[in-house]
Write an enzyme that holds these catalytic residues in place. Structure first.
Site: not given
Ligand code: PEP
Ligand code: MG
Length: 944
Positions: A45, A116, A125, A127, A368, A486, A608, A664, A791, A810, A812, A814-815, A877, A897
């Protein structure tokens, strides 16, 4: 004598105010200490008020106390730097000079100020604000005399005590009270005096005087102290309240949702008041330079005659559309249209402005960049590019990646909608379609959403206290307030469906009912709201996909002819031009592949294979294979699976039309596949012809305490190599089939959960052997790659050893997140909230990459992999591949990628384009650099 004293005081003030760091930045009369690029120090502001002043717009004079003072305030037990007061005095003196009024003047027109907040990113809204500051029992009389408008002066004073009492002195609703205490006083006064509710602007001077007296008594009763009369005490109190509000509950919730660091702090803006409440030639309004809901190029907003700005946004009086100003205040309207043009040209973006008209003259109080829906962002960006206000790269950046999925959100099923009664109409404030169970209170809405219900939050109006409920709800419906109330602002920003000001609905908080269109609905009943048309429907209505989906995926011509569809396609084309990093998809079926390819996926980043066994009766053969206690039986079961797998892979290769497919090998967390109930076990026993006792025994043997870290991934195929053999055979036979049919095919076989190079080496040997056998047997040639997932942390830190056997990695994630954090990816629900609330996790680490921890493992793996194999292909992935912030990190790491679920592909493409545009690698780098050079460059970037 007196003059000499005054001069000496002035000199001392000047000397003190210029000592040490500069904390106060003034603006006014065409000059400013700061400018629009100083948002970090002056807040959004403050920086823009300075900028508007510099470009010659009519801005009342003022000054900004910097965000550094906020930091100081919290670091020093809520105290201020010693030189601040002197700098503020100099700031007020500058305002007095420009405006020609004196702060605290009890004879002439007194200078009143607005105080303000103003954070670096706007937090609408969240603060606190105090208006009309500087009034007391004496200055109110002076104001009354100077304006010859007693009603106005006392109206201001009454408003000031109410705001200051609430915000600074903490006179607020206590537990068990239904209404705000000041509102309670006003309501009972109105009923006592007039026997009914009247609008505030109908209160006379005498009424306001009486209310001031009652308000002061309320303050005394609640705080034990009188209302402060000294304007400087008022000013310091208000500044402190604004700084303190940085740490209030709703600001904290808001910051957490939008990832705003607590360390940024807020600035405080002190600005000379101009008055929209002096009579019918005055007013206040808020407007967007274009329509923020649908993107139309029209001034959009609302205003109220004879009102201060807070009246417009509070949602208490429903304001008029801003176009109505043409009639009510014609000159000011013309001026506003001129300002609109100047602002868009200068800021080259759609602006959200606040303005006041005092006795016919327009003043700008804020500008703004306007918050907008994804649909509006898309249209703004395309239109402004056509108008040559912005180039195509800027147009891409103007579409936030994390909002893009709003464009893909469903709309109501047209056939069902016809059958559902319209029960009310309100203002379309947040587009889209939502159908859910209604809740009339934020806590109950949040609790129901936590239980998995789809929820609509229904309120008379919302306030920042409702934020939790708004976050939890699918849609928001209010009976009062306009398109900049609001509810509307917050809903649009969150991408929630929203209807405001549906005055035909009657909400009873006590009975928990909503009445509309002659029907009555209880909490938990269904309503449906169309935030694009503003229509409320009684009951549940199914939704259908957006025109982007039907145009892209189903090839529906009528969808493809819409402007929105064409804009979307243009945006995606620009993304392709900008991007260095590719986007693939995680897909297990040809349908998923087709959807993803329609969205622009360049291949599959993860299939998968275990997911393919959930279909039909394959689960039985899969279970038979898992439960087999010897190789012969396992091979028997695998033989049944082979044709299914081959057919699936062929379907996927065909759908890909020559794009690469990373497949995989089996990675089933065993517990997901075992028959757990007696019924399932009996059923399986009958089907595969073995005694149920044997199955029970084997299930018992295979039980794992921690299945995510058990006999899964490549461990399974190390114990039972015949599994890898069957899968490799299915992949390569499908590839051979494609070659024979003239379909281009690029299989990439990926080994999961590798932590030791030797694990991969053993699997790679099998894959190559089977490939050679299939080529020989089928008499065809095809290329393929073999690589691995990274992973587990050991895999990441020994990536150089692993790279000797892998043509690609790749991630992984998640793991990798699960194993690096030591947190089960399936069991964090019980503590996630306390971890984000205590700022341990900035966000859920399974949704958005922990770039400092897990990210470091990825950096190590990428660098070590590239050392051994400079052209190694790197991708991701895990679910993070569809999260914009994580995509940005992947770009920085130089990945080839990211791969994500089909519907996230456009989001990932946009995020990847943003990353490339922002680091200057778009578009030249992608076109000119050879593969080797790109890899080298990426390696360099990663080192940085
Ligand atoms: C991961 O672990 O990121 C993965 C892509 O494999 P999954 O989720 O199947 O374990
Ligand atoms: Mg995995």
């Amino acid at each position: 004598m007196a003059t000499r004293k005054k001069t000496a005081k002035k000199a001392a003030r000047k000397a003190a105010s210029t000592k040490g760091p500069k904390y106060v930045y003034t603006w006014g009369n065409g000059k400013a200490d700061g400018h629009g690029k100083m948002k970090e120090l002056l807040g959004g502001k403050g920086a823009n008020l300075a900028e508007m002043t510099l470009i010659g717009l009519p801005v009342p004079a003022g000054f900004t106390i910097t965000t550094e003072v906020c930091t100081y305030y919290y670091a020093h037990k809520r105290t201020y730097p010693s030189t601040l007061r002197a700098q503020m005095e100099a700031g007020i003196a500058n305002m007095e000079k420009i405006m020609g009024y004196k702060f605290g003047d009890s004879e002439g027109f007194p200078l009143l100020v607005a105080v303000r907040s103003g954070a670096r990113d706007s937090m609408p809204g969240m603060m606190d604000t105090v208006l009309n500051l500087g009034l007391n029992d004496k200055t109110v009389e002076a104001l009354s005399k100077a304006t010859d408008n007693e009603r106005f002066a006392w109206d201001c004073y009454r408003r000031f005590i109410q705001m200051y009492g609430d915000v600074v002195l903490g006179v607020q609703k206590r537990e068990g009270e239904d209404h705000e205490p000041f509102e309670e006083v006003i309501e009972s006064f109105k009923h006592e005096t007039y026997g009914k509710d009247i609008v505030d602007s109908d209160l006379t001077a005498e009424d306001n005087k009486e209310l001031v007296a009652r308000f002061k008594k309320l303050v005394k009763d609640r705080t034990g102290q009188g209302f402060p009369e000294d304007p400087w005490e008022q000013l310091e109190g208000a500044a402190g309240a604004v700084f303190s509000s940085w740490m209030n509950d709703r600001a904290i919730v808001y910051r957490r949702k939008y990832g705003i660091p607590a360390a940024w702090g807020t600035a405080v803006n002190v600005q000379a008041m101009v008055f929209g409440n002096t009579g019918t030639n005055s007013g206040s309004g808020v407007a967007f330079t274009r329509n923020p809901a649908n993107g139309e190029n029209e001034l959009y907003g609302e205003f109220l005659v004879n009102a201060q700005g807070e009246d417009v946004v509070a949602g208490v009086r429903t304001p008029d559309p801003v176009s109505g100003m043409e009639q009510a205040l014609p000159q000011a309207y013309k001026d506003l249209l001129k300002v609109r043009k100047i602002l868009e040209k200068h800021f080259t973006d759609v602006q959200d402005v606040e303005f006041t008209i005092q006795d016919g003259k327009l003043f700008m109080l804020q500008t703004r960049n306007g918050k907008r829906t994804a649909a509006a962002a898309l249209k703004f960006s395309m239109d402004m590019n056509k108008e040559k206000l912005i180039d195509w790269q800027t147009a891409v950046l103007r579409n936030p990646a994390d909002q893009l999925d709003q464009l893909l959100a469903p709309v109501f099923d047209a056939a069902e909608l016809k059958k559902t009664p319209e029960i009310a109409k309100g203002l379309p404030a947040g587009p889209g379609a939502a159908s859910g169970k209604i809740y009339l209170n934020a806590d109950r809405a949040a609790a129901a959403a936590n239980k998995g219900e789809v929820v609509l939050l229904v309120r008379v109006e919302t306030s920042p206290e409702d934020l939790r409920g708004m976050i939890a709800a699918e849609g928001i419906l209010t009976s009062r307030g306009g398109v900049s109330s609001h509810a509307a602002l917050v809903a649009r920003q969150m991408g929630k469906v929203c209807i405001c000001g549906a005055s035909g609905i009657e909400i009873d908080y006590d009975k928990k009912t909503v009445k509309a269109g002659g029907q009555s609905f209880k909490e938990g009943d269904y309503l449906s709201i169309d935030g694009t048309t503003g229509i409320v429907y009684g009951g549940q209505v199914a939704t259908e996909p957006s025109e982007i989906i039907t145009g892209l995926i189903n090839g529906k011509k009528s969808s493809q002819n819409t402007e929105k569809f064409q804009h979307f396609v243009q945006l995606m084309d620009w993304c392709a031009k900008a991007t260095r990093m590719g986007v693939r998809t995680n897909a297990d079926t040809p349908e998923q592949v087709k959807t993803a390819v329609a969205f622009g996926a360049e291949g599959i980043g993860l299939t998968r294979t275990e997911h393919m066994f959930f279909e039909g009766d394959r689960i039985d053969a899969m279970r038979e294979m898992i439960l087999a206690d010897n190789e012969t039986n396992r091979r028997k079961a695998l033989k049944k699976l082979l044709p299914h797998q081959r057919k699936d892979f062929f379907g996927i290769f065909k759908a890909l039309e020559g794009k690469p497919a990373t497949i995989r090998l089996l990675d089933p967390p065993l517990h997901e596949f075992l028959p757990h109930t007696k019924e399932q076990q009996l059923d399986l026993a009958n089907k595969i012809g073995i005694p149920v006792e044997t199955i029970m025994q084997r299930v018992h043997e295979l039980h794992e305490f921690n299945p995510m870290l058990g006999h899964r991934g490549c461990r399974l195929a190390i114990s039972y190599p015949e599994i890898a053999e069957m899968q490799a055979q299915a992949i390569f036979e499908a590839a051979a089939q494609c070659v024979k049919k003239g379909i281009e095919v690029k299989p990439e076989v990926m080994v999961p959960l590798v932590g030791y190079a030797r694990e991969l080496e053993l699997q790679v040997e099998i894959i190559h052997r089977i490939a050679a056998e299939v080529k020989e047997k089928k008499g065809v040639e095809f290329d393929y790659l073999v690589g691995t997932m990274i992973e587990v942390p050991r895999g990441a830190v020994t990536a150089d050893e692993i790279a000797a056997h892998a043509q690609f990695f790749s991630f992984g994630t998640n793991d990798l997140t699960q194993t690096a954090l030591g947190v089960s990816r399936d069991d964090m629900g019980s503590f996630l909230n306390s971890y984000t609330e205590n700022d341990i996790y900035p966000r859920n680490p399974f949704a958005s990459l922990d770039t400092t921890g897990v990210g470091q493992l990825m950096e190590i793996a990428a660098a070590k992999g590239r050392e051994v194999r400079p052209d190694i292909k790197l991708g991701i992935c895990g679910e993070h591949g569809g999260d914009p912030d994580s995509v940005k990190f992947c770009h920085k790491l130089g990945l080839a990628y990211v791969s994500c679920s089909p519907y996230r592909v456009p989001v990932a493409r946009l995020a990847a384009a943003h990353a490339a545009i922002n680091d200057g690698s778009a578009p030249k780098a992608a076109k000119k650099a050879t593969k080797k050079k790109s890899a080298k460059k990426a390696a360099k970037r990663a080192k940085k």
